[in-house]
Design a protein around this motif. Structure first.
Motif, PDB file in Angstrom:
ATOM      1  N   SER A 130       0.827  -1.209   0.000  1.00  0.00           N
ATOM      2  CA  SER A 130       0.000   0.000   0.000  1.00  0.00           C
ATOM      3  C   SER A 130       0.863   1.261   0.000  1.00  0.00           C
ATOM      4  O   SER A 130       0.612   2.190  -0.761  1.00  0.00           O
ATOM      5  CB  SER A 130      -0.930   0.013   1.213  1.00  0.00           C
ATOM      6  OG  SER A 130      -1.835  -1.065   1.153  1.00  0.00           O
ATOM      7  N   ALA A 131       1.882   1.282   0.829  1.00  0.00           N
ATOM      8  CA  ALA A 131       2.758   2.450   0.926  1.00  0.00           C
ATOM      9  C   ALA A 131       3.594   2.633  -0.334  1.00  0.00           C
ATOM     10  O   ALA A 131       3.892   3.767  -0.719  1.00  0.00           O
ATOM     11  CB  ALA A 131       3.662   2.329   2.149  1.00  0.00           C
ATOM     12  N   SER A 132       3.953   1.543  -0.989  1.00  0.00           N
ATOM     13  CA  SER A 132       4.806   1.646  -2.178  1.00  0.00           C
ATOM     14  C   SER A 132       4.074   2.266  -3.351  1.00  0.00           C
ATOM     15  O   SER A 132       4.701   2.807  -4.258  1.00  0.00           O
ATOM     16  CB  SER A 132       5.342   0.266  -2.564  1.00  0.00           C
ATOM     17  OG  SER A 132       4.291  -0.557  -3.027  1.00  0.00           O
ATOM     18  N   GLN A 133       2.768   2.270  -3.334  1.00  0.00           N
ATOM     19  CA  GLN A 133       1.997   2.816  -4.450  1.00  0.00           C
ATOM     20  C   GLN A 133       2.003   4.341  -4.459  1.00  0.00           C
ATOM     21  O   GLN A 133       2.086   4.951  -5.520  1.00  0.00           O
ATOM     22  CB  GLN A 133       0.566   2.274  -4.419  1.00  0.00           C
ATOM     23  CG  GLN A 133       0.525   0.778  -4.677  1.00  0.00           C
ATOM     24  CD  GLN A 133      -0.830   0.145  -4.391  1.00  0.00           C
ATOM     25  OE1 GLN A 133      -1.714   0.784  -3.851  1.00  0.00           O
ATOM     26  NE2 GLN A 133      -0.964  -1.112  -4.749  1.00  0.00           N
ATOM     27  N   ASP A 134       1.891   4.971  -3.270  1.00  0.00           N
ATOM     28  CA  ASP A 134       1.779   6.434  -3.255  1.00  0.00           C
ATOM     29  C   ASP A 134       2.322   7.099  -1.989  1.00  0.00           C
ATOM     30  O   ASP A 134       2.045   8.260  -1.741  1.00  0.00           O
ATOM     31  CB  ASP A 134       0.323   6.856  -3.465  1.00  0.00           C
ATOM     32  CG  ASP A 134      -0.629   6.238  -2.449  1.00  0.00           C
ATOM     33  OD1 ASP A 134      -0.159   5.576  -1.502  1.00  0.00           O
ATOM     34  OD2 ASP A 134      -1.850   6.420  -2.604  1.00  0.00           O
ATOM     35  N   GLY A 135       3.081   6.357  -1.182  1.00  0.00           N
ATOM     36  CA  GLY A 135       3.653   6.946   0.021  1.00  0.00           C
ATOM     37  C   GLY A 135       2.655   7.173   1.136  1.00  0.00           C
ATOM     38  O   GLY A 135       2.913   7.932   2.061  1.00  0.00           O
ATOM     39  N   GLN A 136       1.523   6.524   1.041  1.00  0.00           N
ATOM     40  CA  GLN A 136       0.532   6.601   2.107  1.00  0.00           C
ATOM     41  C   GLN A 136      -0.225   5.278   2.185  1.00  0.00           C
ATOM     42  O   GLN A 136      -0.168   4.467   1.283  1.00  0.00           O
ATOM     43  CB  GLN A 136      -0.421   7.769   1.898  1.00  0.00           C
ATOM     44  CG  GLN A 136      -1.171   7.769   0.600  1.00  0.00           C
ATOM     45  CD  GLN A 136      -1.947   9.064   0.398  1.00  0.00           C
ATOM     46  OE1 GLN A 136      -1.681  10.067   1.037  1.00  0.00           O
ATOM     47  NE2 GLN A 136      -2.918   9.037  -0.479  1.00  0.00           N
TER      48      GLN A 136
END
Length: 178
Positions: A130-136
Motif C-alpha cells: 500500500s505504501a509503495s503505491q503512493d507513500g501513504q
C-alpha cells in the motif's frame, strides 16, 4: 563502511521486493472481505467495499449490515479512506522491528486471515504494498492488498486500527530512534 553497505543492501532488497509486488499486483490481493460485528458476519467482495469507500454509496448488503450492527456508515467510510502518509524505507524498518511487531499484532486484531495464522506477515505485506503505491496507507488499501483470497475485518474495531495507523505515522521517526 559495513553499516553503509548493509543499509544499501536493505534498500535494494526493499526496492526489488516492491517492484516485484507492483508488477504482479493483479495476482495478489483479497477478493472477499468478511465483516464481523460480534455474531453478525457478512461476506462481500472487496470491490463492493472499495466502491463504498470511494463513492459513499451503500450496497444493499452493506446497508443492512451497518443497520443491524448499529454502525455509522460515514464513520466507517472515514476510517477506511483516511490516508496516513509514511516513508516506505522507514516503514519497512519499523515493521521489521520489535515495536513494529507490536503494532502489527495490534492491527491484526482487526484485520486478519480467516485461519488466524501468519497475520503479522500478511499485514506487513499489505502495508508495504500500500505504501509503495503512493507513500501513504489507508485501511481500504490494506484490505485490497491483503495477500490472501479472503480477509476478515472486525468492524467494531476499525477505529482502533485507524488509530494505530495514525500512531505509526506520527511516531515513525521516533520509533526508528528508539
Amino acid at each position: 563502511m559495513r553499516f553503509k553497505f548493509l543499509g544499501l543492501r536493505r534498500a535494494l532488497v526493499l526496492f526489488s521486493s516492491t517492484c516485484l509486488l507492483l508488477l504482479s499486483t493483479p495476482a495478489f490481493g483479497a477478493e472477499r472481505v468478511v465483516l464481523n460485528y460480534g455474531i453478525l458476519r457478512e461476506s462481500l467482495s472487496v470491490e463492493e467495499l472499495s466502491n463504498f469507500a470511494e463513492t459513499g454509496e451503500l450496497s444493499r448488503s452493506l446497508r443492512v449490515n451497518f443497520a443491524l450492527a448499529r454502525q455509522d456508515p460515514k464513520a466507517i467510510r472515514q476510517y477506511l479512506t483516511e490516508p496516513v502518509k509514511v516513508n516506505l524505507i522507514f516503514l519497512d524498518r519499523v515493521l521489521n522491528s520489535r515495536i513494529g511487531n507490536i503494532i502489527l499484532d495490534q492491527i491484526s486484531q482487526v484485520i486478519y486471515t480467516p485461519s488466524r495464522t501468519a497475520d503479522r506477515q500478511a499485514l506487513r505485506s499489505a502495508l508495504v504494498l500500500s505504501a509503495s503505491q503512493d507513500g501513504q496507507v489507508s485501511l481500504i488499501e490494506i484490505i485490497e492488498n491483503y495477500p490472501t483470497n479472503e480477509v476478515e475485518v472486525d468492524g467494531k474495531r476499525l477505529e482502533s486500527a485507524y488509530r494505530q495507523l495514525r500512531r505509526l505515522q506520527t511516531n515513525l521517526q521516533d520509533l526508528l530512534n528508539f
